[in-house]
Design an enzyme around this catalytic site. Structure first.
Site, PDB file in Angstrom:
ATOM      1  CB  THR A  39     -66.484  -8.991  57.681  1.00  0.00           C
ATOM      2  OG1 THR A  39     -66.515  -9.212  56.259  1.00  0.00           O
ATOM      3  CG2 THR A  39     -67.770  -8.324  58.126  1.00  0.00           C
TER       4      THR A  39
ATOM      5  CD  GLU B 143     -70.541 -12.582  57.404  1.00  0.00           C
ATOM      6  OE1 GLU B 143     -69.836 -13.445  56.832  1.00  0.00           O
ATOM      7  OE2 GLU B 143     -70.056 -11.667  58.085  1.00  0.00           O
ATOM      8  CB  SER B 144     -71.132 -13.591  50.390  1.00  0.00           C
ATOM      9  OG  SER B 144     -69.730 -13.679  50.469  1.00  0.00           O
TER      10      SER B 144
ATOM     11  CG  ASP C  58     -78.379 -18.290  41.254  1.00  0.00           C
ATOM     12  OD1 ASP C  58     -77.753 -18.321  42.344  1.00  0.00           O
ATOM     13  OD2 ASP C  58     -77.919 -18.789  40.204  1.00  0.00           O
ATOM     14  CD  GLU C  59     -75.903 -19.816  46.406  1.00  0.00           C
ATOM     15  OE1 GLU C  59     -75.983 -20.418  47.479  1.00  0.00           O
ATOM     16  OE2 GLU C  59     -74.818 -19.432  45.914  1.00  0.00           O
TER      17      GLU C  59
ATOM     18  CB  SER D  34     -79.697 -15.273  55.790  1.00  0.00           C
ATOM     19  OG  SER D  34     -78.627 -15.326  54.858  1.00  0.00           O
TER      20      SER D  34
ATOM     21  N   PRO E  11     -59.912 -29.564  46.666  1.00  0.00           N
ATOM     22  CG  PRO E  11     -60.573 -28.283  48.520  1.00  0.00           C
ATOM     23  CD  PRO E  11     -59.612 -28.309  47.374  1.00  0.00           C
TER      24      PRO E  11
ATOM     25  N   GLY F  50     -76.317 -30.505  52.347  1.00  0.00           N
ATOM     26  CA  GLY F  50     -77.418 -29.835  51.634  1.00  0.00           C
ATOM     27  C   GLY F  50     -77.006 -29.212  50.314  1.00  0.00           C
ATOM     28  CG  HIS F  51     -73.251 -29.379  47.123  1.00  0.00           C
ATOM     29  ND1 HIS F  51     -72.065 -29.969  46.761  1.00  0.00           N
ATOM     30  CD2 HIS F  51     -73.286 -28.203  46.467  1.00  0.00           C
ATOM     31  CE1 HIS F  51     -71.426 -29.180  45.923  1.00  0.00           C
ATOM     32  NE2 HIS F  51     -72.158 -28.099  45.733  1.00  0.00           N
TER      33      HIS F  51
HETATM   34  P1  NAD Z   1     -68.213 -10.519  49.865  1.00  0.00           P
HETATM   35  O1  NAD Z   1     -68.309 -11.482  51.001  1.00  0.00           O
HETATM   36  O2  NAD Z   1     -67.024 -10.526  48.991  1.00  0.00           O
HETATM   37  O3  NAD Z   1     -68.343  -9.019  50.433  1.00  0.00           O
HETATM   38  C1  NAD Z   1     -69.282  -8.670  51.412  1.00  0.00           C
HETATM   39  C2  NAD Z   1     -68.920  -7.290  51.946  1.00  0.00           C
HETATM   40  O4  NAD Z   1     -69.901  -6.914  52.941  1.00  0.00           O
HETATM   41  C3  NAD Z   1     -67.556  -7.245  52.647  1.00  0.00           C
HETATM   42  O5  NAD Z   1     -66.841  -6.101  52.234  1.00  0.00           O
HETATM   43  C4  NAD Z   1     -67.912  -7.153  54.118  1.00  0.00           C
HETATM   44  O6  NAD Z   1     -66.937  -6.446  54.894  1.00  0.00           O
HETATM   45  C5  NAD Z   1     -69.234  -6.402  54.091  1.00  0.00           C
HETATM   46  N1  NAD Z   1     -70.066  -6.670  55.258  1.00  0.00           N
HETATM   47  C6  NAD Z   1     -70.369  -7.890  55.803  1.00  0.00           C
HETATM   48  N2  NAD Z   1     -71.130  -7.724  56.886  1.00  0.00           N
HETATM   49  C7  NAD Z   1     -71.345  -6.395  57.019  1.00  0.00           C
HETATM   50  C8  NAD Z   1     -72.081  -5.598  57.951  1.00  0.00           C
HETATM   51  N3  NAD Z   1     -72.751  -6.162  58.978  1.00  0.00           N
HETATM   52  N4  NAD Z   1     -72.102  -4.257  57.788  1.00  0.00           N
HETATM   53  C9  NAD Z   1     -71.416  -3.673  56.758  1.00  0.00           C
HETATM   54  N5  NAD Z   1     -70.699  -4.367  55.873  1.00  0.00           N
HETATM   55  C10 NAD Z   1     -70.659  -5.715  56.003  1.00  0.00           C
HETATM   56  O7  NAD Z   1     -69.559 -10.714  49.033  1.00  0.00           O
HETATM   57  P2  NAD Z   1     -69.808 -10.656  47.460  1.00  0.00           P
HETATM   58  O8  NAD Z   1     -69.508 -11.970  46.885  1.00  0.00           O
HETATM   59  O9  NAD Z   1     -69.180  -9.436  46.923  1.00  0.00           O
HETATM   60  O10 NAD Z   1     -71.404 -10.482  47.451  1.00  0.00           O
HETATM   61  C11 NAD Z   1     -71.993  -9.187  47.536  1.00  0.00           C
HETATM   62  C12 NAD Z   1     -73.498  -9.325  47.504  1.00  0.00           C
HETATM   63  O11 NAD Z   1     -73.893  -9.957  46.282  1.00  0.00           O
HETATM   64  C13 NAD Z   1     -74.068 -10.176  48.625  1.00  0.00           C
HETATM   65  O12 NAD Z   1     -75.268  -9.590  49.051  1.00  0.00           O
HETATM   66  C14 NAD Z   1     -74.319 -11.532  47.978  1.00  0.00           C
HETATM   67  O13 NAD Z   1     -75.379 -12.199  48.616  1.00  0.00           O
HETATM   68  C15 NAD Z   1     -74.686 -11.100  46.571  1.00  0.00           C
HETATM   69  N6  NAD Z   1     -74.378 -12.099  45.513  1.00  0.00           N
HETATM   70  C16 NAD Z   1     -73.137 -12.651  45.417  1.00  0.00           C
HETATM   71  C17 NAD Z   1     -72.868 -13.545  44.390  1.00  0.00           C
HETATM   72  C18 NAD Z   1     -71.493 -14.152  44.225  1.00  0.00           C
HETATM   73  O14 NAD Z   1     -71.319 -15.030  43.374  1.00  0.00           O
HETATM   74  N7  NAD Z   1     -70.481 -13.725  44.965  1.00  0.00           N
HETATM   75  C19 NAD Z   1     -73.861 -13.876  43.477  1.00  0.00           C
HETATM   76  C20 NAD Z   1     -75.123 -13.288  43.582  1.00  0.00           C
HETATM   77  C21 NAD Z   1     -75.374 -12.390  44.617  1.00  0.00           C
HETATM   78  P1  TYD Z   2     -68.784 -21.529  45.923  1.00  0.00           P
HETATM   79  O1  TYD Z   2     -67.732 -20.781  45.174  1.00  0.00           O
HETATM   80  O2  TYD Z   2     -68.645 -21.681  47.405  1.00  0.00           O
HETATM   81  O3  TYD Z   2     -70.180 -20.844  45.552  1.00  0.00           O
HETATM   82  P2  TYD Z   2     -71.698 -21.341  45.884  1.00  0.00           P
HETATM   83  O4  TYD Z   2     -71.654 -22.405  46.907  1.00  0.00           O
HETATM   84  O5  TYD Z   2     -72.330 -20.091  46.425  1.00  0.00           O
HETATM   85  O6  TYD Z   2     -72.287 -21.778  44.580  1.00  0.00           O
HETATM   86  O7  TYD Z   2     -68.896 -22.978  45.302  1.00  0.00           O
HETATM   87  C1  TYD Z   2     -69.164 -23.187  43.931  1.00  0.00           C
HETATM   88  C2  TYD Z   2     -69.359 -24.680  43.716  1.00  0.00           C
HETATM   89  O8  TYD Z   2     -68.098 -25.336  43.954  1.00  0.00           O
HETATM   90  C3  TYD Z   2     -70.355 -25.308  44.668  1.00  0.00           C
HETATM   91  O9  TYD Z   2     -71.066 -26.344  43.979  1.00  0.00           O
HETATM   92  C4  TYD Z   2     -69.485 -25.941  45.743  1.00  0.00           C
HETATM   93  C5  TYD Z   2     -68.226 -26.312  45.001  1.00  0.00           C
HETATM   94  N1  TYD Z   2     -66.968 -26.252  45.805  1.00  0.00           N
HETATM   95  C6  TYD Z   2     -66.120 -27.352  45.839  1.00  0.00           C
HETATM   96  O10 TYD Z   2     -66.379 -28.408  45.224  1.00  0.00           O
HETATM   97  N2  TYD Z   2     -64.969 -27.251  46.578  1.00  0.00           N
HETATM   98  C7  TYD Z   2     -64.634 -26.135  47.271  1.00  0.00           C
HETATM   99  O11 TYD Z   2     -63.572 -26.110  47.947  1.00  0.00           O
HETATM  100  C8  TYD Z   2     -65.512 -24.999  47.200  1.00  0.00           C
HETATM  101  C9  TYD Z   2     -65.190 -23.725  47.954  1.00  0.00           C
HETATM  102  C10 TYD Z   2     -66.671 -25.111  46.453  1.00  0.00           C
END
Ligand code: NAD
Ligand code: TYD
Length: 353
Positions: free
Chosen positions: A39, A87-88, A135-136, A163, A215, A293-294
């Site tokens: 994606t 989707e993250s 953790d969300e 989700s 922002p 909903g922050h």
């Molecule tokens: P990311 O958005 O960077 O990467 C997601 C990956 O999944 C991408 O490579 C995308 O192409 C792939 N993908 C999306 N839809 C797909 C589908 N239908 N089929 C196959 N591949 C698909 O996400 P991330 O930040 O690396 O997060 C990875 C995982 O860890 C997620 O499950 C997220 O919920 C979890 N997580 C993330 C964080 C964080 O801070 N980023 C924290 C805790 C948990």
């Molecule tokens: P984010 O990196 O989107 O992670 P998450 O929402 O999953 O915690 O955001 C981290 C924090 O920063 C969150 O409280 C929202 C805030 N934020 C901003 O204030 N400005 C921005 O442009 C973004 C992307 C996030």
């Protein structure tokens, strides 16, 4: 166990690419299959350094494609799945919740059902379905010092966290109903190299560099608990191999930061690395309308992981932030490709399409 064949879903994404790299380097006897739909968030450039290794294979596929998942697990005799594909981004989930339900809920279900179909036939012994979550799902904390524990009741607020919560429940249901060997972990906010620059830290580093407004949602008072991505990858490795079946582990660094304080650290660090005078970019801070909903505060208690498996984060936050800032400033081409969309050509050129 030597000679395992493991699917890592979402391996072209931020955390997934660190997990793939760790497993490919550390386990030459394993076969690592990266399943990713590519994606907007999936970028094979993240894995350039390991793409030609004999124990690595990339498969472009959608986890929602049950037949493709079934065939892959069967044909490759997959015995482990580490599931990160999702989707993250919360802001995207607010605009387009359907995509989140499709990939995060139905995609996880499709993968579970495909694994169950194959593994019931060949036997559960030695199999493992490890689901990576956030953790969300626990909802929002107040400023009262409480932390999310593994027993904390689920209370998701955003379409993203709803989700992910649903997918966590499906994973546990597959253990309880069919006996699938599953594990779920819930991790705090990750930061580090290769994160798509829509998330706070990479977005703001890039904006500070080009002196663009930062922002800040609401008053910047929301709190997140930050963990360096390689520490998360190490935890995933440990839990995949040593974690108890049907358990949940929280992963976090006991590292809470109010957004506005974190943003000030980012400005200071970018300015220091670029040799700009201190305070030169403080005026980039721009308070904007709050996210709907922050969630006010996230904070993880990861003491179970420490006491049972001995895991601890390795980096101090200031060290991790400086490392991260330097990485983004040194990898401007990666950032330019990602922000312009050019990174999507990498797959085509690599596979000569
Ligand atoms: P990311 O958005 O960077 O990467 C997601 C990956 O999944 C991408 O490579 C995308 O192409 C792939 N993908 C999306 N839809 C797909 C589908 N239908 N089929 C196959 N591949 C698909 O996400 P991330 O930040 O690396 O997060 C990875 C995982 O860890 C997620 O499950 C997220 O919920 C979890 N997580 C993330 C964080 C964080 O801070 N980023 C924290 C805790 C948990
Ligand atoms: P984010 O990196 O989107 O992670 P998450 O929402 O999953 O915690 O955001 C981290 C924090 O920063 C969150 O409280 C929202 C805030 N934020 C901003 O204030 N400005 C921005 O442009 C973004 C992307 C996030």
């Amino acid at each position: 166990m030597a000679n395992r064949t493991i699917i890592i879903t979402g391996g072209a994404g931020f955390i997934g690419s660190h997990v793939v790299r760790l497993f490919v380097n550390k386990y030459p006897d394993y076969r690592i299959i990266n399943v990713d739909k590519l994606t907007y968030a999936g970028n094979l450039e993240n894995l350039k350094d390991i793409e030609n290794r004999p124990n690595y294979r990339f498969v472009k596929a959608d986890i929602c494609d049950f037949d493709a998942m079934l065939a892959l697990i069967k044909d490759e005799k997959v015995d482990g799945i580490i599931h990160l594909a999702a989707e993250s981004h919360v802001d995207r989930s607010i605009k387009d919740p359907f995509t989140f339900a499709r990939t995060n809920v139905l995609g996880t279900l499709s993968l579970l059902q495909a694994a169950r179909t194959c593994w019931e036939e060949s036997g559960w012994e030695g199999k493992r379905f490890y689901h990576i979550s956030t953790d969300e799902v626990y909802g929002a904390l107040q400023f009262d010092g409480k932390l999310f524990r593994e027993e904390t009741k689920y209370d998701p607020h955003s379409p993203y966290s709803a989700s992910k919560a649903s997918s966590d429940h499906f994973v546990r249901a597959f253990h309880d109903t069919y006996g699938m060997p599953t594990i779920v972990t819930n991790c705090s906010n990750n930061y580090g190299p290769y994160q798509f620059p829509e998330k706070l830290i990479p977005l703001f580093i890039n904006n500070i560099r080009y002196r663009k407004p930062l922002p800040v949602y609401g008053k910047g008072e929301n709190v997140r608990d930050w963990l360096y991505v390689e520490d998360h990858a190490r935890a995933i490795d440990l839990i995949f191999h040593k974690g108890k079946i049907a358990e949940t582990y929280n992963i976090g660094g006991f590292n809470e930061w109010k957004n506005i304080d974190l943003i000030k650290v980012l400005i200071k660090t970018v300015d220091k690395v670029l040799g700009r005078p201190e305070g030169a970019d403080d005026d980039l801070i721009t308070f904007v309308q709050d996210r709907a909903g922050h969630d006010l505060r996230y904070a993880i208690d990861s003491s179970k992981l420490k006491s049972e498996l001995g895991w601890e984060p390795s980096l101090q936050f200031e060290e991790g932030i400086e490392k991260t800032v330097r990485w983004y400033l040194d990898n401007q081409e990666w950032l330019d490709n990602v922000t312009s969309g050019d990174y999507q050509n990498y797959y085509k050129s690599m596979y000569k399409l």
